[in-house]
Design a protein around this motif. Sequence first.
Motif, PDB file in Angstrom:
ATOM      1  N   GLY A 453      28.106  40.604  50.823  1.00  0.00           N
ATOM      2  CA  GLY A 453      28.555  41.751  51.611  1.00  0.00           C
ATOM      3  C   GLY A 453      29.681  41.436  52.561  1.00  0.00           C
ATOM      4  N   LYS A 454      30.513  40.439  52.215  1.00  0.00           N
ATOM      5  CA  LYS A 454      31.616  40.059  53.100  1.00  0.00           C
ATOM      6  C   LYS A 454      32.945  40.048  52.348  1.00  0.00           C
ATOM      7  CE  LYS A 454      28.612  37.203  55.995  1.00  0.00           C
ATOM      8  NZ  LYS A 454      28.336  35.837  56.504  1.00  0.00           N
ATOM      9  N   LYS A 455      33.056  40.873  51.318  1.00  0.00           N
ATOM     10  CA  LYS A 455      34.291  40.915  50.532  1.00  0.00           C
ATOM     11  C   LYS A 455      35.210  41.968  51.137  1.00  0.00           C
ATOM     12  CE  LYS A 455      35.977  41.748  45.828  1.00  0.00           C
ATOM     13  NZ  LYS A 455      36.823  42.883  46.107  1.00  0.00           N
ATOM     14  N   ASP A 456      36.136  41.528  51.985  1.00  0.00           N
ATOM     15  CA  ASP A 456      37.008  42.478  52.666  1.00  0.00           C
ATOM     16  C   ASP A 456      38.414  42.480  52.082  1.00  0.00           C
ATOM     17  OD1 ASP A 456      37.839  40.032  53.479  1.00  0.00           O
ATOM     18  OD2 ASP A 456      37.598  40.376  55.633  1.00  0.00           O
ATOM     19  N   HIS A 457      38.561  41.944  50.850  1.00  0.00           N
ATOM     20  CA  HIS A 457      39.847  42.035  50.159  1.00  0.00           C
ATOM     21  C   HIS A 457      39.657  42.895  48.916  1.00  0.00           C
ATOM     22  CE1 HIS A 457      37.698  38.680  48.289  1.00  0.00           C
ATOM     23  NE2 HIS A 457      38.394  38.928  47.192  1.00  0.00           N
ATOM     24  N   GLN A 458      40.751  43.375  48.380  1.00  0.00           N
ATOM     25  CA  GLN A 458      40.674  44.331  47.276  1.00  0.00           C
ATOM     26  C   GLN A 458      41.721  44.007  46.235  1.00  0.00           C
ATOM     27  OE1 GLN A 458      40.819  48.406  48.569  1.00  0.00           O
ATOM     28  NE2 GLN A 458      41.638  49.098  46.640  1.00  0.00           N
ATOM     29  N   ASN A 459      41.368  44.261  44.950  1.00  0.00           N
ATOM     30  CA  ASN A 459      42.294  44.057  43.837  1.00  0.00           C
ATOM     31  C   ASN A 459      42.968  42.691  43.887  1.00  0.00           C
ATOM     32  OD1 ASN A 459      41.712  46.642  43.045  1.00  0.00           O
ATOM     33  ND2 ASN A 459      43.488  47.540  44.057  1.00  0.00           N
ATOM     34  N   PRO A 460      42.196  41.604  43.811  1.00  0.00           N
ATOM     35  CA  PRO A 460      42.790  40.273  43.889  1.00  0.00           C
ATOM     36  C   PRO A 460      43.771  40.038  42.760  1.00  0.00           C
ATOM     37  CG  PRO A 460      40.540  40.153  43.079  1.00  0.00           C
ATOM     38  CD  PRO A 460      40.759  41.563  43.534  1.00  0.00           C
ATOM     39  N   SER A 461      44.803  39.276  43.054  1.00  0.00           N
ATOM     40  CA  SER A 461      45.828  38.995  42.053  1.00  0.00           C
ATOM     41  C   SER A 461      45.270  38.105  40.960  1.00  0.00           C
ATOM     42  CB  SER A 461      47.020  38.298  42.719  1.00  0.00           C
ATOM     43  OG  SER A 461      47.913  37.823  41.747  1.00  0.00           O
ATOM     44  N   SER A 462      45.737  38.305  39.743  1.00  0.00           N
ATOM     45  CA  SER A 462      45.281  37.478  38.626  1.00  0.00           C
ATOM     46  C   SER A 462      46.390  36.546  38.164  1.00  0.00           C
ATOM     47  CB  SER A 462      44.826  38.375  37.467  1.00  0.00           C
ATOM     48  OG  SER A 462      45.886  39.195  37.036  1.00  0.00           O
ATOM     49  N   GLU A 463      47.330  36.247  39.076  1.00  0.00           N
ATOM     50  CA  GLU A 463      48.428  35.371  38.700  1.00  0.00           C
ATOM     51  C   GLU A 463      47.924  33.983  38.333  1.00  0.00           C
ATOM     52  OE1 GLU A 463      51.177  35.373  41.896  1.00  0.00           O
ATOM     53  OE2 GLU A 463      51.744  37.470  41.649  1.00  0.00           O
ATOM     54  N   ASN A 464      46.838  33.555  38.966  1.00  0.00           N
ATOM     55  CA  ASN A 464      46.281  32.247  38.669  1.00  0.00           C
ATOM     56  C   ASN A 464      44.840  32.417  38.220  1.00  0.00           C
ATOM     57  OD1 ASN A 464      45.592  29.608  38.446  1.00  0.00           O
ATOM     58  ND2 ASN A 464      45.905  29.072  40.609  1.00  0.00           N
ATOM     59  N   PRO A 465      44.616  32.786  36.953  1.00  0.00           N
ATOM     60  CA  PRO A 465      43.273  33.116  36.494  1.00  0.00           C
ATOM     61  C   PRO A 465      42.329  31.931  36.455  1.00  0.00           C
ATOM     62  CG  PRO A 465      44.810  33.041  34.649  1.00  0.00           C
ATOM     63  CD  PRO A 465      45.622  32.907  35.893  1.00  0.00           C
ATOM     64  N   SER A 466      42.839  30.719  36.583  1.00  0.00           N
ATOM     65  CA  SER A 466      41.959  29.561  36.524  1.00  0.00           C
ATOM     66  C   SER A 466      41.210  29.350  37.824  1.00  0.00           C
ATOM     67  CB  SER A 466      42.777  28.304  36.196  1.00  0.00           C
ATOM     68  OG  SER A 466      43.720  28.052  37.231  1.00  0.00           O
ATOM     69  N   VAL A 467      41.673  30.028  38.892  1.00  0.00           N
ATOM     70  CA  VAL A 467      41.014  29.881  40.185  1.00  0.00           C
ATOM     71  C   VAL A 467      39.787  30.779  40.233  1.00  0.00           C
ATOM     72  CG1 VAL A 467      41.254  30.160  42.671  1.00  0.00           C
ATOM     73  CG2 VAL A 467      43.193  29.338  41.319  1.00  0.00           C
ATOM     74  N   SER A 468      38.646  30.200  40.558  1.00  0.00           N
ATOM     75  CA  SER A 468      37.407  30.975  40.640  1.00  0.00           C
ATOM     76  C   SER A 468      37.367  31.728  41.953  1.00  0.00           C
ATOM     77  CB  SER A 468      36.204  30.039  40.535  1.00  0.00           C
ATOM     78  OG  SER A 468      35.020  30.748  40.743  1.00  0.00           O
ATOM     79  N   ARG A 469      37.055  33.029  41.885  1.00  0.00           N
ATOM     80  CA  ARG A 469      36.993  33.841  43.095  1.00  0.00           C
ATOM     81  C   ARG A 469      35.626  34.495  43.221  1.00  0.00           C
ATOM     82  NH1 ARG A 469      42.068  35.246  41.154  1.00  0.00           N
ATOM     83  NH2 ARG A 469      43.826  34.804  42.518  1.00  0.00           N
ATOM     84  N   LYS A 495      36.276  46.640  47.963  1.00  0.00           N
ATOM     85  CA  LYS A 495      35.777  45.872  49.095  1.00  0.00           C
ATOM     86  C   LYS A 495      34.265  46.078  49.199  1.00  0.00           C
ATOM     87  CE  LYS A 495      40.048  46.375  51.788  1.00  0.00           C
ATOM     88  NZ  LYS A 495      40.645  46.871  53.051  1.00  0.00           N
ATOM     89  N   HIS A 496      33.551  45.021  49.560  1.00  0.00           N
ATOM     90  CA  HIS A 496      32.097  45.080  49.707  1.00  0.00           C
ATOM     91  C   HIS A 496      31.736  44.713  51.145  1.00  0.00           C
ATOM     92  CE1 HIS A 496      31.725  43.873  45.146  1.00  0.00           C
ATOM     93  NE2 HIS A 496      32.431  44.966  45.342  1.00  0.00           N
ATOM     94  N   PHE A 497      31.034  45.601  51.828  1.00  0.00           N
ATOM     95  CA  PHE A 497      30.626  45.330  53.205  1.00  0.00           C
ATOM     96  C   PHE A 497      29.122  45.508  53.352  1.00  0.00           C
ATOM     97  CE2 PHE A 497      34.947  47.284  53.882  1.00  0.00           C
ATOM     98  CZ  PHE A 497      35.599  46.092  54.191  1.00  0.00           C
ATOM     99  N   SER A 498      28.477  44.540  53.949  1.00  0.00           N
ATOM    100  CA  SER A 498      27.071  44.686  54.309  1.00  0.00           C
ATOM    101  C   SER A 498      26.976  45.418  55.641  1.00  0.00           C
ATOM    102  CB  SER A 498      26.415  43.310  54.415  1.00  0.00           C
ATOM    103  OG  SER A 498      25.175  43.410  55.073  1.00  0.00           O
ATOM    104  N   GLY A 499      25.859  46.108  55.850  1.00  0.00           N
ATOM    105  CA  GLY A 499      25.649  46.759  57.142  1.00  0.00           C
ATOM    106  C   GLY A 499      25.548  45.754  58.274  1.00  0.00           C
ATOM    107  N   GLN A 500      25.315  44.480  57.912  1.00  0.00           N
ATOM    108  CA  GLN A 500      25.222  43.414  58.912  1.00  0.00           C
ATOM    109  C   GLN A 500      26.592  42.829  59.247  1.00  0.00           C
ATOM    110  OE1 GLN A 500      22.198  42.939  60.185  1.00  0.00           O
ATOM    111  NE2 GLN A 500      21.460  44.497  58.757  1.00  0.00           N
ATOM    112  N   HIS A 501      27.641  43.335  58.593  1.00  0.00           N
ATOM    113  CA  HIS A 501      28.994  42.832  58.823  1.00  0.00           C
ATOM    114  C   HIS A 501      29.328  42.934  60.312  1.00  0.00           C
ATOM    115  CE1 HIS A 501      33.262  42.082  57.984  1.00  0.00           C
ATOM    116  NE2 HIS A 501      32.926  41.827  56.731  1.00  0.00           N
ATOM    117  N   GLN A 502      29.868  41.866  60.884  1.00  0.00           N
ATOM    118  CA  GLN A 502      30.061  41.819  62.336  1.00  0.00           C
ATOM    119  C   GLN A 502      30.956  42.947  62.849  1.00  0.00           C
ATOM    120  OE1 GLN A 502      31.376  37.859  63.332  1.00  0.00           O
ATOM    121  NE2 GLN A 502      29.280  37.134  63.578  1.00  0.00           N
TER     122      GLN A 502
END
Length: 530
Positions: A453-469, A495-502
């Motif tokens: 629940g802490k994913k505050d980025h959106q549409n990550p780039s796939s320029e480097n698909p070998s990197v695990s995200r 984006k994924h936010f938990s209700g516990q997000h600070q």
Amino acid sequence: QDHKVEEFITSPLYSVMIISYEMLLRSLDQIQTIEFNLLICDEGHRLKNSSIKTNTALTSLSCERRIILTGTPIQNDLQEFYALIEFVNPGILGSLSTYRKIYEEPIVRSREPSATKEEKELGEKRAAELTRLTGLFILRRTQEIINKFLPPKKENIIFCRPAALQLELYRKLLSSRVIRSCLQGRLENSPHLICIGALKKLCNHPCLLFKAIKEKSCDPMADEHDESSLYEGLIDVFPQDYTSDTFSETDSGKLQVLVKLLAAIHELKSSERQVWKKGKGRVVLVSSYTQTLNILQETCKHYGYSYTRLDGHTPVSQRQQIVDAFNSKFSPAFIFLLSSKAGGVGLNLVGASHLVLYDIDWNPATDIQAMARVWRDGQKHTVHIYRLLTTGSIEEKIYQRQISKQDLSGAVVDLSKTSEHIHFSVEELRNLFTLHEDSSCVTHDLLECDCMGKKDHQNPSSENPSVSRSCQLGQNHGKSNSKKPLSMSQLMQWKHFSGQHQTLADPFLERIKENVSFIFQNVTSPTSPT
């Protein structure tokens, strides 16, 4: 109105007839005497069943050239698609039984989680064949074409914690003899729809269930297996002094969230008075049910919010006047209460920049149409859309079914590949009568996402698909394709936010997070300067 049809027939002055489906049925005998050269059916998805009266009436008209206009050619299943194709191009897909054997069954089977490699390949092949065949006479234009001319849109799926009374009633309902019989298949005429209806009422507010219980207790014709049996013992769960007229917002998780959300928006309106007068800060509040709209209306009165309302009881002749008055910059109304059934299609409500979908419909097209009332041509401000779901409840299951139906539409109409989507098993989709009290978001759990629940980025780039995200659907799936219907692969890009997000950057979400267990957020921005 009947004389207008007669006038069209007798007068040489008219070459075009514009008529509603309802008027067509009333005047069918007269209209059948006319030879038309072209038949255009707007909102053509109404013809999704070849056996309905409207479809039969239109087919009986003397006209070989037919055009259907629709934004949702597939709302529930592939047989609806067959009905539309059969109407405009009869016989091209063969008989219904042939179509089901060659196309529908392999395509649906290939999209099951348990499908073999051969079944998936066959399904994709048949979907491609069907798309190519029907593509010869289908012109497909998506929202993507006009998105670049619209302001940004923030769409939020908000999972609201159920209140204590809701939890207690939910447990009691699930332990009822009627629901146990449904799950064990004991009853010949299973009342599962009644059970689903009761759970949906409870998710909106317990007072709706209380009212239904009281009404059924006064019904001497109640059947052993209907609602009165389902409601057995429920009245004891409510406080002794409980009445449906004196409902409390604290008894409903969604209503608590809504009240805080409206307060935050209203404060912004008050601090930016001049901007608000031009439309920023006003709210469209949507529900499928008149009784729920009544609760929302009472809430508006309680907090002193000015409002206007449009539902099935509003005369058709007055509806456009109500809409125009609300869209005016001089309108005093802060909230527009809207029935998704009565006003979910065609209305332009750009006088508001916030839309709250209070409950969810089985048909994704109904909710999509309702949400499109504010994010459309003429809108000048960033649009905020909030879909409220009760955490762990039947509403989450309905939302998952919506995604599944949109996914099926994408496979045929937009030719999106099966491999780009995550699918729920049949057991997961049909597991309606289960309350997940230990989950902050069942939908997020099914994604098997490890973001906590802490994913505050959106549409990550796939320029480097070998990197695990974290929160990325494997390799080579980094970019979401907004041209396709919402699918689980796209939900992974939100984006994924938990209700516990600070701390949440969105000021509106920050105000409501105390009563929220989880949030999915997607921001759509113009792709070119406006």
